[in-house]
Write a protein that holds these residues in place. Structure first.
Motif, PDB file in Angstrom:
ATOM      1  N   ALA A 116      83.870  60.195 -31.540  1.00 50.65           N
ATOM      2  CA  ALA A 116      82.438  60.435 -31.732  1.00 50.65           C
ATOM      3  C   ALA A 116      82.109  60.643 -33.204  1.00 50.65           C
ATOM      4  O   ALA A 116      81.079  60.171 -33.700  1.00 50.65           O
ATOM      5  N   THR A 117      82.981  61.357 -33.920  1.00 50.20           N
ATOM      6  CA  THR A 117      82.750  61.604 -35.340  1.00 50.20           C
ATOM      7  C   THR A 117      82.795  60.311 -36.141  1.00 50.20           C
ATOM      8  O   THR A 117      81.960  60.075 -37.026  1.00 50.20           O
ATOM      9  N   LEU A 118      83.765  59.443 -35.837  1.00 52.64           N
ATOM     10  CA  LEU A 118      83.860  58.155 -36.534  1.00 52.64           C
ATOM     11  C   LEU A 118      82.628  57.299 -36.276  1.00 52.64           C
ATOM     12  O   LEU A 118      82.161  56.580 -37.170  1.00 52.64           O
ATOM     13  N   LYS A 119      82.088  57.372 -35.064  1.00 51.04           N
ATOM     14  CA  LYS A 119      80.869  56.615 -34.769  1.00 51.04           C
ATOM     15  C   LYS A 119      79.674  57.176 -35.536  1.00 51.04           C
ATOM     16  O   LYS A 119      78.814  56.422 -35.992  1.00 51.04           O
ATOM     17  N   LYS A 120      79.640  58.507 -35.674  1.00 50.66           N
ATOM     18  CA  LYS A 120      78.528  59.137 -36.388  1.00 50.66           C
ATOM     19  C   LYS A 120      78.475  58.695 -37.846  1.00 50.66           C
ATOM     20  O   LYS A 120      77.396  58.521 -38.417  1.00 50.66           O
ATOM     21  N   VAL A 121      79.646  58.513 -38.461  1.00 53.06           N
ATOM     22  CA  VAL A 121      79.683  58.139 -39.881  1.00 53.06           C
ATOM     23  C   VAL A 121      79.772  56.623 -40.062  1.00 53.06           C
ATOM     24  O   VAL A 121      79.934  56.142 -41.185  1.00 53.06           O
ATOM     25  N   GLY A 122      79.680  55.881 -38.965  1.00 50.21           N
ATOM     26  CA  GLY A 122      79.631  54.429 -39.047  1.00 50.21           C
ATOM     27  C   GLY A 122      80.958  53.733 -39.213  1.00 50.21           C
ATOM     28  O   GLY A 122      81.000  52.556 -39.579  1.00 50.21           O
ATOM     29  N   LEU A 123      82.065  54.429 -38.920  1.00 47.07           N
ATOM     30  CA  LEU A 123      83.383  53.818 -39.080  1.00 47.07           C
ATOM     31  C   LEU A 123      83.908  53.212 -37.786  1.00 47.07           C
ATOM     32  O   LEU A 123      84.995  52.627 -37.772  1.00 47.07           O
ATOM     33  N   ARG A 124      83.144  53.366 -36.710  1.00 47.53           N
ATOM     34  CA  ARG A 124      83.590  52.807 -35.436  1.00 47.53           C
ATOM     35  C   ARG A 124      82.373  52.521 -34.571  1.00 47.53           C
ATOM     36  O   ARG A 124      81.400  53.277 -34.583  1.00 47.53           O
ATOM     37  N   GLU A 125      82.448  51.420 -33.800  1.00 46.31           N
ATOM     38  CA  GLU A 125      81.360  51.071 -32.899  1.00 46.31           C
ATOM     39  C   GLU A 125      81.584  51.728 -31.542  1.00 46.31           C
ATOM     40  O   GLU A 125      82.703  52.065 -31.167  1.00 46.31           O
ATOM     41  N   SER A 126      80.487  51.877 -30.798  1.00 47.63           N
ATOM     42  CA  SER A 126      80.579  52.436 -29.454  1.00 47.63           C
ATOM     43  C   SER A 126      81.391  51.508 -28.556  1.00 47.63           C
ATOM     44  O   SER A 126      81.343  50.290 -28.690  1.00 47.63           O
TER      45      SER A 126
END
Length: 665
Positions: A539-549
């Motif tokens: 979830a944290t990586l998605k928040k900072v844009g480093l991973r897609e859902s």
């Protein structure tokens, strides 16, 4: 259920009945006991906080000890963990503050002509993980509900756009022409054919002509076997199972004609197949998007005022479930603000004596359709209640619906990781329940219930801290808890034992056993160490844009070997190294800590100083016994391999080396 149901229609129903359609019974004794426990819990937590703050001076530098980091860091980590777990446990108390039981009286409903229509939504996305066989059985069970045929419309959402799924439901409807009349004629309760024939069910209570019933049963069973064979042949002809993320829309209204060898017309509910358009570079919002697509399609075709949402494996187990739900939606006292009726999530493949993967869910959340999180059910239920809508949790004696629980470690941890990713999305958003709910129509208790799930993934922090820090300091010879002869030791012991006792009481009240309780404690530890951590990171990586859902469909395929292991109460440790190495490594680390602690007691007589830390290590070892068994005792394919044990031992040694070097600095 659709929130656009006609209010005027509901009030017209008032003339059809005089007696109430439902009853709500509060459990006063349970509520009193829970509130007394809450008071004791607050006193206990306050005492622990006072102790930690008052002993802070012992961890500050003085003339004899200038290593601030060595002493202050463990105090901060352990105290932070205790504070978080205390807050988390306080949130959980909201569930028992006012416990009630709802009862429905479907025999008091108006005549069939006056009942509203229902659209049944069934969802599937990957035939490789959600077998078409399960989809077809769920569809057939929904078509067999004891509800006016012309007022039931079944929609199947195939998000994988796979032709075999369409073939399966078409073959299923051919069998339904035999199955549905049979269920209606003999008032069959187990209306899912897979469950009925799989359990060798002979449901002929109240049947006057048993011989005729048995003859009809044999005939229908032959048609069922024929249905199975046709579907298996279709899968072979189509050369396997594959889902697509790049396909055009496909909507088909499947007609239900008469049986080929009978002239009499068979009345079946409408069946509509929907595969929405999907393109790789276009966001499709996973299941929430599929639900909203069905809402748009059904709004054009049937536009029923109510909907029933089912997963592909969640078959109908009680033909009266739709009528039971209507006992709440047609109640003029609550219907104008009632958004949905929630049935509990129960499973047909749970082994009650060996439920090692915590399959039974004791706190539930709602069904829904918002995009803000992969746990769209939780998010939409929260949003609807914040807008003033109400819900009913209805737990009938006979389970209304039964699903398929995960029965191997890998699938269970992947599934809970996905849930925790969604919960963290909510916790770190403007919708955090404790900040958003009280200012938007939710009571404090309701907000606490939603917040309990939202912060659950953050339990990884205290779990990792309490599995490492006290044990590390036991290895280094530094006490972190009060002496065993101190009155403060009893304060900490009460906090620990009362929490376990409350969990045990909740399990026993639901009719389960102490073994189930212990298995739940064990798997909660496993989830806290792995799923909570990886869900929070994702979830944290998605928040900072480093991973897609992403959304990984839970595996529903029957595996005989894994079923056999599960029924024996044995864990299947064939899982990803990111899951297994931390679990095994921490168990090894706690074994080493326990051995050193016991040595200090027998050799140096230091039981008074280290009893708390030794007890904590021993508790972790007890929870991790299946892991020890998998390393040392078991030799089957699902045990823990020597290479994994070696890597885990190196992981444990790394924890000790890094911790000791850093803190001795």
């Amino acid at each position: 259920m659709k929130v656009t149901s006609q209010v005027s229609f509901l009030f017209d129903m008032m003339s059809y009945h005089q007696a109430p359609l439902n009853a709500c019974t509060p459990h006063k004794i349970e509520a009193i006991l829970n509130r007394l426990y809450t008071i004791l819990h607050f006193i206990n937590i306050s005492s622990i906080i006072y102790y930690r703050i008052s002993t802070l001076k012992d961890y500050l530098p003085n003339n004899n000890n200038n290593n601030v980091l060595l002493l202050l860091l463990p105090w901060f980590l352990v105290f932070s963990s205790e504070l978080f777990l205390s807050f988390y446990s306080i949130l959980s108390l909201a569930y028992g503050w006012r416990h009630v039981t709802w009862t429905a009286f479907p025999d008091r409903l108006p005549e069939d002509e006056a009942l509203p229509a229902i659209d049944v939504f069934i969802f599937t996305s990957d035939p490789g993980r959600e077998p078409p066989w399960h989809v077809a059985n769920t569809v057939i069970s929904a078509m067999s509900l004891d509800y006016p045929t012309d007022k039931i419309n079944v929609y199947v959402s195939d998000d994988g756009g796979c032709h075999i799924t369409l073939v399966a439901i078409k073959e299923g409807i051919e069998f339904a022409k035999w199955w549905v009349p049979y269920c209606r004629k003999y008032k069959i309760k187990t209306i899912c054919p897979k469950a009925y024939f799989g359990n060798n069910d002979y449901d002929y209570e109240g049947v006057s002509d048993v011989a005729h019933y048995l003859g009809d049963r044999r005939e229908v069973e032959e048609k069922y076997i024929e249905f199975q064979n046709q579907l298996q042949n279709a899968q072979l002809d189509l050369n396997g199972l594959s889902a697509s993320r790049d396909h055009s829309p496909n909507i088909q209204v499947i007609k239900c004609d008469s049986k080929d060898d009978q002239s009499a017309e068979v009345n079946l509910p409408s069946l509509i197949y929907v595969a929405r358009e999907k393109r790789p570079n276009h966001p499709h919002h996973f299941k929430a998007g599929a639900i909203n697509a069905l809402l748009r399609v059904s709004g054009i075709i049937t536009n029923s005022p109510y909907i029933l949402v089912l997963d592909t494996d969640m078959y109908s187990n009680d033909p009266s479930s739709a009528r039971q739900s209507m006992c709440f939606h047609l109640d003029p006292d609550i219907s104008t603000s009632l958004a949905f009726v929630q049935f509990p999530q129960k499973f047909h493949n749970i082994n009650l004596s060996n439920d090692i993967y915590d399959g039974q869910i004791r706190h539930v959340f709602q069904v829904g359709f918002m995009y803000a999180s992969v746990v769209e059910d939780y998010m939409t239920g929260f949003s609807m209640q914040c807008r003033g809508w109400k819900s009913v949790f209805y737990n009938p004696e006979r389970p209304a619906f039964l699903g398929t629980a995960t029965i191997n470690l890998n699938d269970a941890l992947i599934q809970t990781t996905r849930w925790y990713t969604g919960f963290i999305d909510v916790a770190f958003s403007r919708f955090f329940p404790l900040l958003y709910g009280p200012f938007n129509n939710l009571s404090l208790l309701q907000s606490m219930c939603y917040a309990y799930f939202a912060i659950q993934p953050l339990c990884c922090f205290p779990f990792w801290c309490l599995a490492i820090v006290p044990q590390l300091y036991l290895l280094l010879g530094i006490p972190l808890y009060p002496k065993a002869t101190s009155p403060w030791f009893m304060v900490f012991s009460f906090a620990f034992l009362s929490r376990l006792s409350k969990d045990l009481a909740e399990v026993l009240i639901t009719g389960s056993t102490t073994k189930t309780w212990w298995n739940e404690e064990r798997f909660w530890m496993m989830r806290g160490i792995t799923s909570c951590l990886y869900g929070s990171i994702d979830a944290t990586l998605k928040k900072v844009g480093l991973r897609e859902s992403s959304f990984t469909t839970t595996n529903k395929v029957d595996d005989k070997e894994r079923i056999e292991l599960y029924n024996k109460g044995m864990f299947d440790f064939r899982t990803s190294t990111k899951f297994i190495i931390p679990l095994v490594g921490l168990v090894i680390f706690n074994i080493a800590s326990f051995v050193v602690g016991v040595s200090r007691v027998f050799i140096l007589g230091q039981w008074n100083e280290y009893l708390g830390q030794i007890s904590l290590s021993f508790f972790v070892i007890l929870l991790g016994y299946p892991i020890i068994e998998g390393m040392v005792v078991r030799t089957d394919d699902a045990s823990i391999s020597a290479s994994v044990s070696l890597k885990s031992a190196l992981f444990a040694m790394g924890l000790f080396f890094i911790g000791s070097v850093f803190l001795r600095g």
